[in-house]
Design a protein around this motif. Structure first.
Motif, PDB file in Angstrom:
ATOM      1  N   VAL A 104       1.010  -1.234   0.230  1.00 14.09           N
ATOM      2  CA  VAL A 104       0.079  -0.053   0.067  1.00 14.09           C
ATOM      3  C   VAL A 104       0.746   1.130   0.098  1.00 14.09           C
ATOM      4  CG1 VAL A 104      -1.784   1.096   1.286  1.00 14.09           C
ATOM      5  CG2 VAL A 104      -1.771  -1.297   1.164  1.00 14.09           C
ATOM      6  N   THR A 105       1.741   1.210   0.837  1.00 17.88           N
ATOM      7  CA  THR A 105       2.800   2.349   1.063  1.00 17.88           C
ATOM      8  C   THR A 105       3.847   2.616   0.187  1.00 17.88           C
ATOM      9  OG1 THR A 105       3.808   1.671   2.866  1.00 17.88           O
ATOM     10  CG2 THR A 105       1.852   3.174   2.966  1.00 17.88           C
ATOM     11  N   ALA A 106       4.331   1.669  -0.511  1.00 15.57           N
ATOM     12  CA  ALA A 106       5.378   1.510  -1.306  1.00 15.57           C
ATOM     13  C   ALA A 106       5.369   0.717  -2.513  1.00 15.57           C
ATOM     14  CB  ALA A 106       6.487   0.896  -0.441  1.00 15.57           C
ATOM     15  N   ASP A 107       5.818   0.972  -3.486  1.00 17.65           N
ATOM     16  CA  ASP A 107       6.022  -0.027  -4.641  1.00 17.65           C
ATOM     17  C   ASP A 107       6.426  -1.407  -4.085  1.00 17.65           C
ATOM     18  OD1 ASP A 107       6.950  -1.095  -7.327  1.00 17.65           O
ATOM     19  OD2 ASP A 107       5.888   0.323  -7.942  1.00 17.65           O
ATOM     20  N   CYS A 108       5.774  -2.349  -4.906  1.00 17.08           N
ATOM     21  CA  CYS A 108       6.552  -3.857  -4.405  1.00 17.08           C
ATOM     22  C   CYS A 108       7.703  -4.024  -5.006  1.00 17.08           C
ATOM     23  CB  CYS A 108       5.357  -4.844  -4.900  1.00 17.08           C
ATOM     24  SG  CYS A 108       5.460  -4.840  -6.678  1.00 17.08           S
ATOM     25  N   LYS A 109       8.179  -3.220  -5.883  1.00 17.97           N
ATOM     26  CA  LYS A 109       9.924  -3.332  -6.347  1.00 17.97           C
ATOM     27  C   LYS A 109      10.424  -2.976  -4.799  1.00 17.97           C
ATOM     28  CE  LYS A 109      13.467  -3.326  -8.660  1.00 17.97           C
ATOM     29  NZ  LYS A 109      14.470  -3.067  -7.733  1.00 17.97           N
ATOM     30  N   ILE A 110      10.081  -2.155  -4.132  1.00 17.03           N
ATOM     31  CA  ILE A 110      10.882  -1.648  -3.005  1.00 17.03           C
ATOM     32  C   ILE A 110      10.858  -2.847  -1.900  1.00 17.03           C
ATOM     33  CG2 ILE A 110      10.777  -0.309  -0.861  1.00 17.03           C
ATOM     34  CD1 ILE A 110       9.904   1.979  -2.637  1.00 17.03           C
ATOM     35  N   VAL A 111       9.948  -3.585  -1.956  1.00 19.19           N
ATOM     36  CA  VAL A 111       9.961  -4.854  -0.844  1.00 19.19           C
ATOM     37  C   VAL A 111      10.667  -5.845  -1.366  1.00 19.19           C
ATOM     38  CG1 VAL A 111       8.444  -6.694  -0.067  1.00 19.19           C
ATOM     39  CG2 VAL A 111       7.492  -4.195  -0.060  1.00 19.19           C
ATOM     40  N   HIS A 112      10.424  -6.127  -2.869  1.00 22.39           N
ATOM     41  CA  HIS A 112      11.182  -7.237  -3.624  1.00 22.39           C
ATOM     42  C   HIS A 112      12.702  -6.750  -3.276  1.00 22.39           C
ATOM     43  CE1 HIS A 112      12.748  -9.807  -6.671  1.00 22.39           C
ATOM     44  NE2 HIS A 112      13.015  -8.608  -7.431  1.00 22.39           N
ATOM     45  N   GLU A 113      13.086  -5.495  -3.353  1.00 27.17           N
ATOM     46  CA  GLU A 113      14.519  -5.101  -3.257  1.00 27.17           C
ATOM     47  C   GLU A 113      15.123  -5.480  -1.881  1.00 27.17           C
ATOM     48  OE1 GLU A 113      16.871  -1.227  -3.926  1.00 27.17           O
ATOM     49  OE2 GLU A 113      15.729  -1.646  -5.814  1.00 27.17           O
ATOM     50  N   PHE A 114      14.333  -4.886  -0.917  1.00 23.20           N
ATOM     51  CA  PHE A 114      14.674  -5.314   0.448  1.00 23.20           C
ATOM     52  C   PHE A 114      15.022  -6.729   0.732  1.00 23.20           C
ATOM     53  CE2 PHE A 114      13.108  -1.120   2.219  1.00 23.20           C
ATOM     54  CZ  PHE A 114      14.292  -0.898   2.983  1.00 23.20           C
ATOM     55  N   PHE A 136      21.101 -11.071  -0.425  1.00 22.45           N
ATOM     56  CA  PHE A 136      22.637 -10.804  -1.050  1.00 22.45           C
ATOM     57  C   PHE A 136      23.575 -10.640   0.029  1.00 22.45           C
ATOM     58  CE2 PHE A 136      25.614  -7.648  -2.382  1.00 22.45           C
ATOM     59  CZ  PHE A 136      26.215  -8.165  -3.312  1.00 22.45           C
ATOM     60  N   MET A 137      23.093  -9.673   0.918  1.00 21.34           N
ATOM     61  CA  MET A 137      23.746  -9.302   2.122  1.00 21.34           C
ATOM     62  C   MET A 137      24.662 -10.506   2.796  1.00 21.34           C
ATOM     63  SD  MET A 137      23.888  -5.949   1.931  1.00 21.34           S
ATOM     64  CE  MET A 137      23.018  -5.076   0.724  1.00 21.34           C
ATOM     65  N   SER A 138      23.809 -11.532   3.032  1.00 19.66           N
ATOM     66  CA  SER A 138      24.227 -12.615   3.716  1.00 19.66           C
ATOM     67  C   SER A 138      25.103 -13.617   2.963  1.00 19.66           C
ATOM     68  CB  SER A 138      22.782 -13.735   4.241  1.00 19.66           C
ATOM     69  OG  SER A 138      22.072 -14.136   2.920  1.00 19.66           O
ATOM     70  N   THR A 139      25.169 -13.089   1.647  1.00 17.23           N
ATOM     71  CA  THR A 139      26.015 -14.101   0.769  1.00 17.23           C
ATOM     72  C   THR A 139      27.725 -13.590   0.774  1.00 17.23           C
ATOM     73  OG1 THR A 139      25.645 -12.776  -1.208  1.00 17.23           O
ATOM     74  CG2 THR A 139      24.223 -14.622  -0.768  1.00 17.23           C
ATOM     75  N   ARG A 140      27.746 -12.339   1.517  1.00 13.40           N
ATOM     76  CA  ARG A 140      28.988 -11.898   1.532  1.00 13.40           C
ATOM     77  C   ARG A 140      30.299 -12.809   2.160  1.00 13.40           C
ATOM     78  NH1 ARG A 140      27.719  -6.003   2.942  1.00 13.40           N
ATOM     79  NH2 ARG A 140      26.509  -6.857   4.539  1.00 13.40           N
ATOM     80  N   PHE A 149      23.550  -9.068  -7.051  1.00 16.62           N
ATOM     81  CA  PHE A 149      22.788  -8.136  -6.642  1.00 16.62           C
ATOM     82  C   PHE A 149      21.536  -7.991  -7.550  1.00 16.62           C
ATOM     83  CE2 PHE A 149      21.072  -3.984  -5.372  1.00 16.62           C
ATOM     84  CZ  PHE A 149      20.787  -3.978  -4.063  1.00 16.62           C
ATOM     85  N   HIS A 150      21.666  -7.648  -8.463  1.00 13.36           N
ATOM     86  CA  HIS A 150      20.613  -7.284  -9.498  1.00 13.36           C
ATOM     87  C   HIS A 150      19.830  -8.570  -9.827  1.00 13.36           C
ATOM     88  CE1 HIS A 150      21.756  -3.188 -10.256  1.00 13.36           C
ATOM     89  NE2 HIS A 150      22.870  -3.501 -10.538  1.00 13.36           N
ATOM     90  N   LYS A 151      20.446  -9.614  -9.799  1.00 14.13           N
ATOM     91  CA  LYS A 151      19.551 -10.904 -10.039  1.00 14.13           C
ATOM     92  C   LYS A 151      18.667 -11.025  -8.883  1.00 14.13           C
ATOM     93  CE  LYS A 151      21.895 -14.533 -12.649  1.00 14.13           C
ATOM     94  NZ  LYS A 151      23.107 -15.263 -12.767  1.00 14.13           N
ATOM     95  N   LEU A 152      19.011 -10.681  -7.721  1.00 19.64           N
ATOM     96  CA  LEU A 152      18.107 -10.985  -6.421  1.00 19.64           C
ATOM     97  C   LEU A 152      17.312  -9.859  -6.068  1.00 19.64           C
ATOM     98  CD1 LEU A 152      20.944 -12.325  -4.015  1.00 19.64           C
ATOM     99  CD2 LEU A 152      18.567 -13.494  -4.938  1.00 19.64           C
TER     100      LEU A 152
END
Length: 604
Positions: A561-571, A577-581, A594-597
């Motif tokens: 509702v308050t954000a585009d679902c792309k923002i949630v997908h990216e989070f 991604f952060m956990s694979t470092r 990163f872009h794939k995920l």
């Protein structure tokens, strides 16, 4: 001939922008036909790097040339290289909150520090000089700007704190997260124009490998972001914790004025010993060896379940911690048989409820259940017991046993945190004589401005200050961040969502290791899902719905509702991604992954 000589300049940064289609034509080997361009297309030839006003976590605004043609992910990498911030993948850009302009404010034009002259070539491969990028060593003005990036700001005046926007509810916080820019598209495609203002903030609360020696700017800006989150009540903490945060801020500002700054010329590993030691500690931490038999933890504790309609309050039982579960029995003698109940901690929310002065040591557990979360309180007798059981619960919630090598260090950090909350009424020896000069309202959030006069706060903050007065600047910054990271709500970014089939708005909290569902009616967490139980997630871009599948046939789907679902997908993709470092690969950033995920269908 005359025309050629008048426009002699470097065009290497220029490229064509196709207005109708909102895209850059960066493949110079392609023909216009291949791009599908017809005679009516309007193409603009312009530089790819343009000035941008960048507001930093510490409130300072810089003007610098940023890339308007690459994905925002790369733009942020460029900005972080210029400012000497490692691990740029943890940061991103967001649109600012519009401040209401008052008529009076016209005169007070804010200061903007100009970095637009920094040559782009020196940013792509910055070489360090005296611990700072060479482009900051060019002039005293530039050096002064670097100092502002790498030295903490003095505590803000209480009226400055009061004037800032403060989110009043979790829904207000959710609106802020709707402002993040899309990492996979460029600034131009997101309507950001030359000289526009954007914020640079830490977006992913997974801070990798902080090395104070090399991370001066990163550490300072992270501290500033944490400090403002606490001052603006963006994250909840207890009154005792607030006094401790206040004391640490007081100490940090005091020490950073007196201590020569951390711009040490000897960033070239002056003491190899300590470097090797810290590496050894890290290696030990990473290869957590599981012994065959995990140590056991047994003791009498008291338990209370608010949901059960009994008026009995706390009851004492014999508790046993094994693997990742807690079992309890009527007494020690009966612990050979079947337990009254076994609580599996994996996926639990664990939060402290402690008041050292009142000798109250509670552990609040939210346990996942089919219909939501069950609340349980465990009461410990003393600090020793609390530190052990709290550490065990924290490990258990992450699916780790007591055999994990981090168990002892977790106990230590809980103990040192408790020690810092102890008030020492006796030793006022090293209290500054002019304690009137501390404006305590600069160190705590506005709710305490209303609750206490500065005079009432002074002795409480100075009391907490006793416990931190010996810390060096770096240790104090690290300690501040540690306590911030231990707060129950740390690292949560909120989005208002609507679950499939539901007719009411709810809030989804996205954390580094889990998702939580908050029922606005109850105002509390009703469900937790961990990423390590996630099998897959995808987004239906046509109906803008996020669907996630977890182990055990658990499926959830929601629209945002308050954000585009792309923002949630990216989070979500970003945290995975952060956990694979890892240390072996830490020099190079796997941008493609990163872009794939996080990219979604536009990126593929």
């Amino acid at each position: 001939e005359k025309l050629r000589t008048t426009i002699k300049r470097d065009w290497s940064d220029h490229a064509l922008w196709w207005e109708q289609k909102q895209r850059w034509l960066l493949r110079t080997a392609w023909t216009l036909e291949k791009y599908g361009i017809h005679a009516d297309a309007r193409l603009v030839f312009m530089p790819q790097h343009k000035p941008l006003k960048l507001c930093l976590p510490n409130g300072i605004t810089l003007k610098l040339r940023a890339c308007f043609s690459n994905p925002v992910f790369q733009t942020v990498m460029g900005i972080c290289r210029m400012l000497n911030i490692r691990h740029p993948e943890e940061l991103s850009l967001l649109r600012p909150i519009e401040q209401k302009k008052k008529k009076k404010d016209k005169d007070s034009a804010e200061e903007i520090y100009d970095l637009t002259e920094v040559p782009l070539s020196s940013v792509s491969r910055p070489c360090l000089y005296n611990g700072m990028p060479a482009h900051f060593a060019d002039s005293t003005q530039m050096e002064a700007i670097y100092k502002m990036l790498s030295v903490t700001q003095p505590p803000p005046a209480p009226e400055v704190i009061a004037k800032q926007y403060r989110p009043a509810s979790v829904v207000d916080k959710a609106h802020i997260h709707g402002r993040w820019l899309d990492s996979s598209r460029c600034l131009m495609q997101q309507g950001i124009q030359e000289n526009d203002r954007v914020w640079l903030r830490f977006k992913f609360y997974a801070f990798y490998d902080i090395e104070p020696k090399y991370d001066v700017v990163r550490l300072t800006q992270l501290y500033e972001q944490a400090r403002w989150a606490i001052l603006l009540e963006d994250i909840d903490c207890t009154e005792e914790e607030m006094m401790l945060f206040g004391a640490l801020q007081y100490h940090i500002s005091k020490v950073s004025q007196s201590e020569p700054q951390m711009l040490s010329s000897s960033a070239a590993m002056d003491d190899l010993e300590s470097a090797l030691q810290s590496l050894e500690v890290k290696m030990e931490g990473e290869t957590s060896t599981e012994y065959m038999t995990a140590p056991e933890l047994n003791d009498y504790l008291k338990i209370f379940r608010p949901k059960r309609l009994t008026l009995k309050g706390y009851k004492q039982y014999w508790f046993k911690f094994q693997d990742t579960s807690i079992s309890y029995f009527k007494s020690k003698e009966e612990s050979i048989g079947e337990p009254i109940q076994q609580i599996n901690l994996k996926g639990c929310e664990v939060a402290p409820d402690v008041n050292v002065t009142a000798q109250k040591f509670l552990i609040r557990l939210l346990i996942p259940a089919p219909e939501g979360m069950n609340e349980v309180y465990l009461r410990c007798e003393n600090e020793q017991q609390y530190a052990q059981w709290m550490a065990a619960c924290r490990l258990g919630s992450k699916g780790k046993t007591l055999a994990d090598s981090s168990f002892q260090s977790e106990i230590q950090s809980i103990r040192s945190f408790l020690a810092m909350q102890k008030t020492s009424s006796s030793s006022h020896g090293n209290v500054p004589a002019n304690d009137e000069s501390i404006n305590t309202h600069s160190l705590v959030s506005p709710r305490y401005h209303k609750k206490y006069k500065t005079k009432q706060l002074t002795p409480r903050i100075l009391d907490a200050y006793q416990n931190v007065a010996q810390l060096s600047l770096t240790d104090a910054l690290m300690r501040f961040l540690q306590i911030w990271q231990a707060l129950p709500d740390f690292g949560l970014s909120y989005v208002v969502v609507r679950f499939k089939g539901s007719r009411k708005d709810e809030v989804m909290g996205i954390a580094p290791n889990r998702l939580i569902r908050i029922d606005l009616g109850v105002g509390d967490v009703v469900k937790t899902w961990r990423y390590n139980n996630m099998k897959q997630w995808n987004v239906n871009w046509d109906i803008r719905q996020v669907a996630i599948e977890f182990e055990g046939n658990v499926n959830i789907a929601f629209g945002c509702v308050t954000a585009d679902c792309k923002i949630v997908h990216e989070f979500i993709g970003g945290y995975i991604f952060m956990s694979t470092r890892s240390r072996e690969k830490s020099d190079t950033l796997n941008e493609e992954l990163f872009h794939k995920l996080t990219g979604g269908h536009e990126a593929l």
